[in-house]
Design a protein around this motif. Structure first.
Motif, PDB file in Angstrom:
ATOM      1  N   LYS A 146       0.824  -1.206   0.000  1.00  0.00           N
ATOM      2  CA  LYS A 146       0.000   0.000   0.000  1.00  0.00           C
ATOM      3  C   LYS A 146       0.859   1.258   0.000  1.00  0.00           C
ATOM      4  CE  LYS A 146      -3.433  -2.446   2.582  1.00  0.00           C
ATOM      5  NZ  LYS A 146      -4.702  -2.653   2.316  1.00  0.00           N
ATOM      6  N   PRO A 147       0.346   2.348  -0.592  1.00  0.00           N
ATOM      7  CA  PRO A 147       1.074   3.619  -0.538  1.00  0.00           C
ATOM      8  C   PRO A 147       1.446   3.965   0.902  1.00  0.00           C
ATOM      9  CG  PRO A 147      -0.786   3.809  -2.031  1.00  0.00           C
ATOM     10  CD  PRO A 147      -0.902   2.473  -1.330  1.00  0.00           C
ATOM     11  N   GLY A 148       2.634   4.502   1.070  1.00  0.00           N
ATOM     12  CA  GLY A 148       3.143   4.807   2.397  1.00  0.00           C
ATOM     13  C   GLY A 148       4.046   3.718   2.944  1.00  0.00           C
TER      14      GLY A 148
ATOM     15  N   PHE B 181       4.286   6.324  -6.944  1.00  0.00           N
ATOM     16  CA  PHE B 181       3.174   5.513  -6.452  1.00  0.00           C
ATOM     17  C   PHE B 181       2.928   5.724  -4.962  1.00  0.00           C
ATOM     18  CE2 PHE B 181       3.745   2.790 -10.291  1.00  0.00           C
ATOM     19  CZ  PHE B 181       2.437   2.844 -10.741  1.00  0.00           C
ATOM     20  N   GLY B 182       3.752   6.559  -4.337  1.00  0.00           N
ATOM     21  CA  GLY B 182       3.520   6.915  -2.943  1.00  0.00           C
ATOM     22  C   GLY B 182       4.231   6.068  -1.915  1.00  0.00           C
ATOM     23  N   PHE B 183       5.230   5.297  -2.330  1.00  0.00           N
ATOM     24  CA  PHE B 183       5.983   4.477  -1.386  1.00  0.00           C
ATOM     25  C   PHE B 183       7.129   5.284  -0.778  1.00  0.00           C
ATOM     26  CE2 PHE B 183       4.617   1.266  -4.632  1.00  0.00           C
ATOM     27  CZ  PHE B 183       3.618   0.707  -3.860  1.00  0.00           C
ATOM     28  N   ARG B 184       7.546   4.884   0.407  1.00  0.00           N
ATOM     29  CA  ARG B 184       8.767   5.419   1.012  1.00  0.00           C
ATOM     30  C   ARG B 184       9.902   4.592   0.426  1.00  0.00           C
ATOM     31  NH1 ARG B 184      12.001   4.093   5.217  1.00  0.00           N
ATOM     32  NH2 ARG B 184      13.194   5.817   6.085  1.00  0.00           N
ATOM     33  N   VAL B 185      10.827   5.226  -0.265  1.00  0.00           N
ATOM     34  CA  VAL B 185      11.829   4.521  -1.065  1.00  0.00           C
ATOM     35  C   VAL B 185      13.198   4.551  -0.388  1.00  0.00           C
ATOM     36  CG1 VAL B 185      12.958   4.378  -3.315  1.00  0.00           C
ATOM     37  CG2 VAL B 185      10.588   5.182  -3.158  1.00  0.00           C
TER      38      VAL B 185
END
Length: 52
Positions: free
Chosen positions: A4-6, A28-32
């Motif tokens: 999920k995003p985040g 896509f809103g992920f913490r990378v």
């Protein structure tokens, strides 16, 4: 994968696919988190959207 995003994702390697994966994951809103052997690439990956 049901991520999920985040959520935090790790991208290993900064070659042709790695730098694209960083940009897509960020959008896509992920913490990378970028993983590389060379710490001199830190500015580059942060400019692409990596958080760590």
């Amino acid at each position: 994968m049901g991520i999920k995003p985040g959520s935090t994702v790790a991208i290993q390697g900064l070659g042709g696919l790695g730098h694209l994966a960083i940009q897509y994951a960020n959008r896509f809103g992920f913490r990378v988190v970028a993983i590389s052997r060379d710490d001199q690439k830190e500015r580059f990956v942060r400019d692409l959207g990596a958080h760590e």
